[in-house]
Design an enzyme around this catalytic site. Structure first.
Site, PDB file in Angstrom:
ATOM      1  CD  GLU A  44      -6.610  26.536  -3.259  1.00  8.35           C
ATOM      2  OE1 GLU A  44      -5.761  27.295  -2.656  1.00  8.35           O
ATOM      3  OE2 GLU A  44      -7.554  26.178  -2.451  1.00  8.35           O
ATOM      4  CB  SER A  99       9.080 -37.835   0.468  1.00  7.98           C
ATOM      5  OG  SER A  99       9.439 -38.633   1.292  1.00  7.98           O
TER       6      SER A  99
END
Length: 782
Positions: free
Chosen positions: A188, A469
């Site tokens: 770069e 239950s």
């Protein structure tokens, strides 16, 4: 006499020239002032952002770390899955962090990574783990010495992101491989260390290319200019105006800060792709996203790929465009060879390697939305939204990824089987699951629906349903606390019930089989989930007492003390049910269910330590809870959940309770082993009737999950303060060898007073110490 020449026009010209010159000077002075002002403004921008809070760092949320020690319940399959999820690489011989070697069945050599845990940073560690029979048999360090503990770093499971939806993992120059820096500069900006922010050579080269093309096709930007564009300028176009701002800002940046500071900021700022709607910024986050590894473990091929992606993250996305990405990576490798950074043979060798990209992280596919919703809720008690999304917090949670995945798979697989079996009768079936650690109250897994990635309605937290239950253990606990009147052998009336309710209607509950069973022992009424005997018992104990017991167990919702409460006519969420059963599974200790164990700030300092840890509170005498647990164990051994015993190892302790509501609109199961408490709900969101009971629906999901988790064999000891005695089916003391004799736990002094021996000789009588001895022992001693 000749006339003198007229000099006025020349004078006027001179005056006019001086006026233009003065104007020009003034304009130049104004320009200088304006330029100086502009430069001062840009300079202030540069300094303010660079020295202030550079980024809004999202809170990173981690699962629990796997702590390995001798004796830990751990299988080969589970450890392998954990290592794979963390990105450990399988090698023939371990020589660096992040690697694992398999020496044989159940033998792992692991080079664990360094990590900043909630209680401090631990260095990288080499350890050998030997597994057998579902447990860690030995744990040794690299020199063969016994190792007390080895912790694997936790998995990153999600985060809370800022409004810009940017994700990054901050790194320093010392965190990244030197080759990454060399490669980035070579590709770069090879003059990075010699220019002052701009490169005239690069600008000239780019200008000529753009003139030839008649448009912007190439940039001459240095790394510094790229950083200015990404860090300071919102305009991502290639316009001349942006370029005119970019160049002076690059010069100013170089004047104020060192090359190392600029480079480190670039490493964290550069854009490298998308994780769904979130932008991936920086090499640290990109390494985790594309390879599932920390940046310091990247090899040259991986480094070359990431650096190559800087030019075009979308074009060179290795998951979408693997061929293009491979070509770009190989170009970068060749650049390294051309510049002498890497030998040509090395570059050619790495170019032959596959991309090695990991699967898309699960957090990118939606992660764990149900669990993350709970984490956010618990964190919002202490932190505002801005702190959560931008202060760089590290949040450590209780989630166990293996348990979570097992729970998700079980819910999906079993409900798909039920769909196939019942067809349209189950259209719209949904579900929810929560799994916790019985000993700590930590939530190991949470599933909010059949689609575990769905970001919407979270049934685990927000679905209020009747529990049927599942309420019964609280009824029997309330009775057993009156131990002078009730014990596990106490006969209960399972005859019809018919009472007048508060609204004038008759309440006449029936058993599920529509049969009455006469007088039954208390433990059997619980194990078989008889409605009629439960109703008789609850009415005798008192509805206010039952409501108070539910509150002690952790229920905070409104409880109406009406007769139907005894059979579960109360709307609770799966989360609330889990809180209730957590207290039961922990033998009477109340501890709030928690998802967060620790929070660190951006610098690694612990926060909210005292607020996140709760001292367990004993709300039920463990002796009474031990009696209830026995009854719930019989639910599994011979009651409504006896199918568990046909699947799980008989040496594995399990206790639980099924739940079915009116018209079978809700199917529930809550059960626990040594390691896991799991609560499962199935039903329709409407709600509409289904063909499922607790046993045929939710229990099947629980069983499938436990098969996957493979809980360790374990049997609890008798709770301190309890004794045991043999009783017959009528609730009388009897001899051990008599038909139908059953050994039950009792509070000392609460045993039955009547003896019924099957022998012709006198029946055994209790001693003063409450222990039962036969007539032979009494006659001859012993």
């Amino acid at each position: 006499m000749s006339k003198k020449p007229n000099k006025k026009p020349a004078a006027r010209k001179s005056v006019k020239g001086r006026s233009w010159l003065g104007l020009l000077i003034k304009l130049m002075l104004v320009g200088v002032v304006v330029l100086a002002g502009a430069m001062a403004y840009l300079d202030a921008q540069i300094v303010e952002k660079f020295e202030g809070k550079r980024w809004a760092i999202p809170a990173k949320v981690y699962a629990r770390p796997l702590e390995i020690y001798a004796g830990l319940s751990l299988t080969d399959k589970r450890l392998s899955a954990e290592l794979a999820a963390l990105g450990y690489r399988l090698v023939d011989k371990v020589d660096s962090v992040g690697q694992v070697q398999r020496k044989g069945a159940g033998d792992f050599v692991i080079y664990g990574r360094s990590f900043n845990f909630a209680d401090g940073r631990e260095p990288a560690q080499l350890g050998e783990v030997e597994l057998a029979n579902g447990r860690v048999q030995a744990l040794r360090d690299g020199k063969g010495h016994d190792l007390p503990l080895m912790r694997l770093e936790p998995q990153l499971i999600g985060g809370f992101y800022p409004s810009k939806n940017e994700d990054r993992e901050l790194v320093t120059l010392k965190d990244v491989p030197p080759l990454l820096v060399s490669t980035l500069i070579a590709v770069e900006d090879r003059n990075f260390y010699s220019h002052w922010g701009i490169s005239l050579r690069g600008i000239t080269r780019a200008m000529l290319a753009n003139i030839r093309a008649g448009r912007f096709v190439q940039g001459g930007s240095t790394l510094t200019q790229q950083l200015v564009k990404n860090f300071y300028l919102d305009d991502n176009s290639r316009s001349l105006i942006r370029k005119l701002r970019e160049a002076p800002m690059a010069l100013l940046l170089e004047m104020h800060y060192s090359k190392q500071e600029i480079l480190e900021t670039y490493l964290n700022e550069v854009y490298l792709g998308q994780d769904g709607s979130r932008a991936i910024h920086g090499f640290g986050q990109a390494s985790l996203f594309y390879f599932g590894q920390p940046v310091n473990e990247l090899n040259p091929a991986q480094i070359s790929l990431l650096v190559g992606m800087v030019k075009g993250p979308s074009l060179y996305n290795p998951r979408r465009n693997p061929n293009t990405a491979t070509e770009r990576r190989n170009v970068v490798l060749q650049v390294l060879a051309d510049q002498g950074i890497m030998p040509q043979s090395y570059a050619e060798g790495w170019a032959k390697q596959p991309l090695g990209v990991s699967d898309v992280p699960l957090r990118s596919k939606g992660g764990y939305p149900a669990f993350m919703q709970l984490v956010r809720q618990q964190l919002q008690q202490y932190y505002d939204a801005d702190t959560l999304t931008s202060a760089g917090l590290k949040v450590f949670t209780t989630l166990d990824p293996y348990v979570q995945h097992t729970a998700e798979r079980s819910l999906q697989d079993v409900t798909a089987q039920l769909d196939k079996r019942y067809g349209k009768r189950l259209e719209g079936l949904e579900g929810a699951m929560i799994v916790t650690s019985p000993n700590t109250g930590e939530i190991l897994a949470m599933v909010g629906g059949r689609d575990p990635r769905f970001q919407g309605f979270n049934r685990a937290l927000d679905a209020h349903r009747q529990i049927g239950s599942l309420v019964k253990p609280s009824v029997y606990l309330s009775a057993l606390e009156e131990y002078q009147q009730y014990n596990l052998a106490t006969p209960l009336d399972d005859g019809p019930v018919d009472i007048k309710a508060g609204d004038g209607t008759r309440w006449k509950p029936q058993n599920f089989d529509h049969q009455s069973h006469g007088m039954v022992p208390l433990w059997q009424a619980l194990a078989k989930s008889y409605n009629q005997s439960t109703a008789h018992l609850g009415l005798a104990v008192g509805l206010p007492r039952i409501a108070q017991t539910l509150q002690r167990l952790g229920i905070t919702s409104q409880i109406d003390a009406v007769p139907s409460l005894l059979l579960g006519a109360i709307d609770l969420t799966p989360f609330e049910v889990t809180q209730m059963y957590q207290t039961i599974a922990s033998q009477g200790f109340y501890m709030p269910l928690r998802a967060v164990t620790a929070v660190l700030d951006e610098k690694g300092k612990p926060l909210q330590e005292s607020s996140l840890h709760f001292q367990p509170k004993q709300v039920v005498d463990p002796r009474f809870m031990g009696l209830v647990t026995y009854g719930m164990e019989q639910v599994v051994n011979e009651g409504t959940s006896r199918q568990i015993r046909t699947v799980l190892n008989p040496d594995i302790f399990a206790a639980g309770k099924t739940g079915t509501t009116n018209d079978q609109k809700d199917s529930w199961f809550a059960g626990f082993t040594e390691n896991y408490l799991g609560v499962v709900w199935l039903g329709k969101d409407d709600p509409q009737p289904t063909p499922l009971t607790g046993a045929t629906g939710a229990l099947q999901v629980w069983i499938d999950m436990m098969k996957g988790l493979q809980p360790a064999a374990w049997q609890p000891a008798l709770a301190p303060g309890l004794s045991q005695a043999w009783v017959d089916s009528s609730g009388n003391l009897t001899d051990q060898d008599c038909p139908g004799a059953r050994q039950l736990p009792f509070i000392p002094g609460s045993e039955p007073k009547t003896f019924n021996s099957c022998h012709s000789a006198p029946a055994a009588q209790p001693d003063d110490d409450g222990q039962q001895r036969s007539w032979f022992q009494r006659l001859f001693g012993g």
